[in-house]
Write an enzyme that holds these catalytic residues in place. Structure first.
Site, short mmCIF file in Angstrom:
data_model
loop_
_atom_site.label_atom_id
_atom_site.label_comp_id
_atom_site.label_asym_id
_atom_site.label_seq_id
_atom_site.Cartn_x
_atom_site.Cartn_y
_atom_site.Cartn_z
N GLY A 6 2.11 39.45 23.84
CA GLY A 6 2.44 39.76 25.23
C GLY A 6 2.77 38.54 26.05
O GLY A 6 2.95 37.43 25.53
N CYS B 94 5.49 39.61 19.53
CA CYS B 94 5.11 39.28 18.17
C CYS B 94 4.39 40.46 17.54
O CYS B 94 4.30 41.54 18.12
CB CYS B 94 4.20 38.04 18.17
SG CYS B 94 2.69 38.27 19.11
N ARG C 121 16.35 60.82 20.01
CA ARG C 121 17.74 60.82 20.51
C ARG C 121 18.05 59.55 21.29
O ARG C 121 19.06 58.89 21.07
CB ARG C 121 17.96 62.03 21.41
CG ARG C 121 17.99 63.37 20.75
CD ARG C 121 18.16 64.43 21.81
NE ARG C 121 18.11 65.80 21.29
CZ ARG C 121 18.05 66.87 22.07
NH1 ARG C 121 18.05 66.73 23.39
NH2 ARG C 121 18.00 68.08 21.54
#
Length: 604
Positions: free
Chosen positions: A119, A45, A383
């Site tokens: 978490g 969240c 990348r």
């Protein structure tokens, strides 16, 4: 609030009775502003909190909407009893509890405690049982309130087995606490002014436009992983920092190990004992992360790390009798080594496999959006993020998987980068591992979080399990170095003969994610650099040190990334303190394919 800003708030305001109250800035002493339909607990969240705001809270709350992607199911703003200039903001993605979980989390037993966290706490049920806590909800985060009440903030944080970033307010003791997990798997940034205004957010972009009384720009900094900070809360709502301490280091066995489902491991460094312990702890790390009511999937590049995660996940899903097959996801060009290897692994383990086609044109088009989400201008991070961002977009739009497993952390822990072949001593290699693990939150973990969170997915990384990493780092330094020309030899050897993944993948050489999505003949970074050649001229690069005196770019690619970053986050160059680059070898580019010691697998 302008009409454009009203429309920017994605949830329907018409569902909220307090709409006009919020817009007119008439916050009541206990105001809760909620939008959304699905009321389940959020795990991955976005959290946001202010203490001591000098600006009207409804104006400040527009900043919280910049992280709405982290919790697309619902959001909530709530200010604090007696502190009308203090506010919590919360965006949620529903994962576990079907009823409770809207935050800030408060329970009847501790009406003076307010918790906002992002978490997963994997050991919450075990801690609840051991300490005989009576929970009001089924939310894993409720354990923080009970642990804090019983033991205080430092022991509370040290007993948490999981990934987390939290803001805990104790109005009875007039304290505010913030903290972050050992490796910073869950992000958190803070802004603290000289006069005591504190703002906290899951991503830095939620703080850059915060109004404050300071004349100059105030730093927005990443909160250090493995630490907590305590503040006194003044009657004015302002704060004063009184303590900043580390509660766990990657080298230390975590305090919660005493209550782990895997009890004391066999001791000694005999090879058979070590390999068995590695397998035991890794399987435990995957198993505890199965905690979810939403569908679980796994990124699968076909490399060692993601293949071990995917294979173990499929194995445990069958044992736990999950009602759906595990979906795996690979991205790359048709002739890329990653796509081909992932296809073999998926067929071997029996996952429901999805392949996402990747072209340089698609990647180039996504670069700017990726940099906005990353809040970073590091070359290799950008990348690698492009492919992960695009596969996450596919997962969100085309499937119902929401909880996504990945192999992040293994290279740093097990000496997976090919430059470890050049480490001068085992001790130097060990020290490099520790450095890389401590900086994960700046690079690979940052990439993994932002690219998945951008599409409302929740990331799980079993290789960064506290017990697994502490055990692996406790092994003799000589045991963990590359052997017989093979990096991560110990990890590979631990799973040899287990028939978990094909042998050709178990012993496949390291291939960077940003390289492996394209063929060996032409890497993704080569196509990117060719495009940038027309975007940045030679004179731009010659003036780079003057234009960007901090971390001056030395290539056109780096210059282009930096220019895009500064466009969206001017004056915030310190968010990337240095570039990620191989050590012990003369490297001018972070790609493994540019190193003199790189050798592709013969079948690639």
């Amino acid at each position: 609030m302008r009409m454009a800003e009203k429309r920017n708030i994605h949830a329907s305001f018409s569902q909220c009775e307090l709409y006009e109250t919020v817009l007119n800035c008439n916050f009541s002493p206990v105001l809760s502003f909620v939008c959304g339909i699905h009321f389940k607990v959020c795990k991955m969240c976005g959290i946001w909190a202010l203490f001591g705001s000098d600006e009207c809270l409804s104006v400040q709350c527009t900043s919280a909407m910049k992280i709405a992607h982290r919790g697309p199911d619902a959001f909530r703003f709530e200010n604090v009893n007696g502190y009308t200039n203090c506010c919590f903001g919360f965006h949620r993605l529903a994962i576990v509890d079907q009823l409770y979980g809207m935050q800030p989390l408060r329970i009847k037993k501790f009406p003076y405690l307010w918790l906002c966290y992002n978490g997963e706490i994997y050991n919450y049920l075990r801690l609840k049982k051991v300490f005989e806590f009576e929970h009001q909800t089924k939310v894993d985060g409720e354990i923080l309130l009970h642990l804090y009440d019983r033991f205080g903030i430092e022991k509370m944080a040290s007993l948490l087995d999981g990934v987390f970033a939290f803001v805990l307010l104790d109005t009875a003791d007039r304290k505010v606490f913030i903290g972050r997990d050992t490796y910073g798997v869950r992000p958190m940034f803070k802004l603290l002014t000289d006069d005591g205004f504190l703002a906290v957010c899951s991503e830095a972009k939620g703080l850059t436009q915060i109004s404050h009384s300071m004349e100059s720009q105030v730093s927005v900094v990443a909160f250090p992983p493995g630490h907590f900070e305590a503040f006194n809360l003044k009657p004015s709502g302002k704060v004063e920092s009184i303590q900043m301490d580390r509660f766990h280091s990657c080298l230390d066995e975590p305090a919660h190990a005493a209550y782990d489902s895997v009890e004391k491991l066999p001791s000694g460094f005999q090879m058979d004992v070590v390999k068995r312990n590695i397998r035991t702890l890794f399987e435990s790390a995957v198993k505890k992360r199965l905690m979810a009511h939403r569908r679980i999937g796994c990124l699968l590049s076909g490399g060692l790390d993601s293949s071990l995660v995917a294979a173990t996940l499929v194995k445990l899903a069958k044992q736990e009798e999950l009602k759906y097959p595990i979906q795996t996801f690979a991205i790359g060009a048709e002739d890329s080594p990653d796509i081909q290897a992932a296809r073999k692994v998926a067929a071997y383990i029996g996952s429901e496999h999805h392949e996402v086609s990747f072209t340089p044109e698609e990647g180039i088009k996504a670069v700017e959006e990726v940099i906005i989400h990353l809040e970073c201008y590091d070359i290799t991070t950008i990348r690698a993020s492009v492919g992960m961002y695009l596969v996450s977009k596919f997962i969100r739009e085309k499937t119902d998987s929401v909880v996504i497993f990945s192999g992040e952390g293994s290279d740093e822990l097990t000496q997976g980068y090919i430059y470890f072949h050049k480490a001068p001593t085992p001790k130097a290699a060990h020290e490099e591992c520790v450095r890389l693990l401590k900086e994960l939150y700046l690079f690979d973990v940052l990439r993994a979080d932002r690219t998945t969170a951008a599409h409302g997915l929740e990331l799980r990384v079993p290789f960064l399990d506290h017990r697994f990493t502490a055990y692996y780092l406790s092994l003799p330094e000589e045991m963990r170095v590359p052997k017989d020309g093979v990096e991560k030899f110990l990890l590979r050897d631990a799973f040899a003969g287990e028939d978990l993944i094909p042998d050709e993948v178990l012993w496949r050489r390291k291939e960077a994610f940003s390289d492996g999505i394209m063929s060996v003949k032409k890497s993704w970074y080569t196509s990117l650099q060719e495009h940038i050649e027309s975007e940045v001229n030679d004179s731009d690069l010659e003036r780079a040190a003057h234009t960007f005196p901090f971390n001056p770019p030395k290539t056109k690619e780096a210059f282009y990334f930096r220019r895009v970053f500064e466009k969206h986050y001017p004056g915030r160059c310190e968010w990337t303190p240095h570039y990620w680059m191989p050590r012990w070898i003369n490297a001018s580019d972070p790609s493994a394919r540019t190193l003199s010691i790189y050798k592709p697998d013969k079948d690639e």
